[in-house]
Design an enzyme around this catalytic site. Structure first.
Site, PDB file in Angstrom:
ATOM      1  N   LYS A  54      40.523  74.427  66.365  1.00  0.00           N
ATOM      2  CA  LYS A  54      39.292  74.842  65.669  1.00  0.00           C
ATOM      3  C   LYS A  54      38.291  75.435  66.660  1.00  0.00           C
ATOM      4  O   LYS A  54      37.667  76.461  66.397  1.00  0.00           O
ATOM      5  CB  LYS A  54      38.662  73.641  64.940  1.00  0.00           C
ATOM      6  CG  LYS A  54      39.452  73.229  63.704  1.00  0.00           C
ATOM      7  CD  LYS A  54      39.011  71.879  63.152  1.00  0.00           C
ATOM      8  CE  LYS A  54      39.948  71.457  62.006  1.00  0.00           C
ATOM      9  NZ  LYS A  54      39.702  70.097  61.528  1.00  0.00           N
ATOM     10  N   GLN A  98      35.848  64.964  62.309  1.00  0.00           N
ATOM     11  CA  GLN A  98      37.316  64.964  62.212  1.00  0.00           C
ATOM     12  C   GLN A  98      37.819  63.616  61.701  1.00  0.00           C
ATOM     13  O   GLN A  98      37.452  62.571  62.219  1.00  0.00           O
ATOM     14  CB  GLN A  98      37.900  65.267  63.602  1.00  0.00           C
ATOM     15  CG  GLN A  98      39.398  65.397  63.628  1.00  0.00           C
ATOM     16  CD  GLN A  98      39.898  66.635  62.857  1.00  0.00           C
ATOM     17  OE1 GLN A  98      39.340  67.716  62.949  1.00  0.00           O
ATOM     18  NE2 GLN A  98      40.962  66.453  62.099  1.00  0.00           N
ATOM     19  N   ASP A 124      33.213  71.031  55.293  1.00  0.00           N
ATOM     20  CA  ASP A 124      34.453  70.441  54.803  1.00  0.00           C
ATOM     21  C   ASP A 124      34.417  70.287  53.278  1.00  0.00           C
ATOM     22  O   ASP A 124      35.416  69.901  52.671  1.00  0.00           O
ATOM     23  CB  ASP A 124      34.659  69.050  55.430  1.00  0.00           C
ATOM     24  CG  ASP A 124      35.856  69.030  56.373  1.00  0.00           C
ATOM     25  OD1 ASP A 124      36.636  70.004  56.349  1.00  0.00           O
ATOM     26  OD2 ASP A 124      36.005  68.042  57.123  1.00  0.00           O
TER      27      ASP A 124
END
Ligand code: NAP
Length: 311
Positions: A54, A98, A124
């Site tokens: 990422k 994460q 997200d």
């Protein structure tokens, strides 16, 4: 029949190239690039790889991406404090924590952390506000993996409107948002899970079958209608020789990868499904690269919405 492979790597590269001018325009106008704050707790090896990818992808696209690390022993309060700091940061338009979080943080840690992220920075798409707007088909920030699957289907010319779609898996991060996105594109959607009876029969009704269950090579040809489009979201690392040999035939690419590296990535769909499906996403190189590029797209969207008040 050998299915057409839907190449996520090439498509992700094209989408990244499309994002570049908008990222540059934002950077020129605002005097700073769109910014993403990634929080990683502990040292889970898979998470380390995801986060590294990422960060690299963000840098290649001209975004600012900062990694905030916390030790495995960090408390939930410490993590929430980092989220609060990023919520208040003018340089960060997107925040990604994460998962998975360490078990010691408690069973509801992820929920509490996702709830704490400013919904306008929730790249997200897991905050209840963004889930609610997704239900109403007016979301700005949608979970990256299902958005990536949708891009892949649409850009590959797969007809969604009117299609029978079956999603196997009902997680908040993949299955449920996937089903809603397909519904909003006018598919007739069925969601399956571990309690679904006669799963192969239900799955075999699908024109579009999306599988997100986390079980290596679980979906075999009997689950698949001839000519159907099959999207394999699963990413399971096999390290056991017997398991590898059950999935990959002698001389296959999967076997060779295992022999060289000692492990191999396999989806939730068995490779033999390629003989039945009309189109199929490979693992690796299917959904994974699109998930990352949708994270970048969401960060740009969040940045533009914060700066200009528009999407
Ligand atoms: P998850 O939260 O563990 O959810 C799994 C879902 O699959 C659950 O709804 C579960 O049903 C269902 N399921 C499990 N076993 C089943 C079975 N035998 N039959 C039918 N349904 C079954 O997983 P997730 O986060 O959605 O991830 C799913 C997979 O996608 C994993 O392999 C993950 O690594 C991968 N993934 C890949 C990407 C990517 O970018 N490529 C991104 C995210 C996830 P119940 O609800 O009944 O328990």
């Amino acid at each position: 029949m050998t299915a057409r492979l839907l190449d996520g790597t090439a498509m992700a590269a094209r989408i990244r190239a499309e994002l570049l001018p908008s990222v540059q325009a934002f950077t020129t106008r605002e005097g700073r690039p769109p910014g993403l704050g990634i929080v990683l707790v502990g040292e889970d090896p898979a998470s380390e790889i995801y986060v590294r990818n990422k960060l690299r992808s963000a840098a290649e696209t001209g975004l600012r991406a900062d990694l905030e690390r916390l030790p495995e022993t960090a408390s939930l309060a410490e993590l929430l404090a980092v989220v609060e700091r990023l919520n208040g940061s003018d340089a960060h338009d997107g925040i990604l924590v994460q998962s998975p979080l360490p078990d010691a943080m408690g069973p509801d840690a992820e929920r509490r952390v996702f709830d704490a992220i400013d919904p306008t920075k929730d790249v997200d798409g897991l905050h209840p506000v963004n889930v609610g707007t997704l239900v109403q088909n007016r979301a700005l920030l949608v979970a990256c993996t299902p958005s990536g699957v949708l891009e892949l289907l649409e850009r590959s010319g797969i007809c969604i409107a009117g299609a029978r779609a079956v999603v196997i898996g009902r997680s908040d991060i993949v299955g449920k948002p996937m089903a809603l996105l397909l519904l909003h594109r006018h598919a007739t959607v069925t969601i399956c899970h571990s309690r679904t009876t006669d799963l192969p029969k239900v799955a075999a009704e699908a024109d579009i079958l999306v599988v997100a269950i986390g079980r290596a090579a679980f979906v075999t040809p009997e689950f698949v209608k001839r000519g159907a489009t099959v999207v394999d979201v699963g990413a399971n690392r096999l390290t056991d020789r017997a398991a590898v040999e059950r999935v990959f035939g002698p001389g296959s690419k999967g076997r060779l990868t295992f022999e060289t590296r000692g492990s191999v990535l396999v989806g939730d769909v068995h490779p033999s499904v390629a003989d039945v499906a009309g189109a199929l996403t490979p693992v690796p190189g299917g959904v994974g690269p699109l998930t990352i590029v949708m994270l970048l797209k969401n960060t740009l969207r969040a940045a533009e919405a914060r700066a200009y008040g528009t999407a």
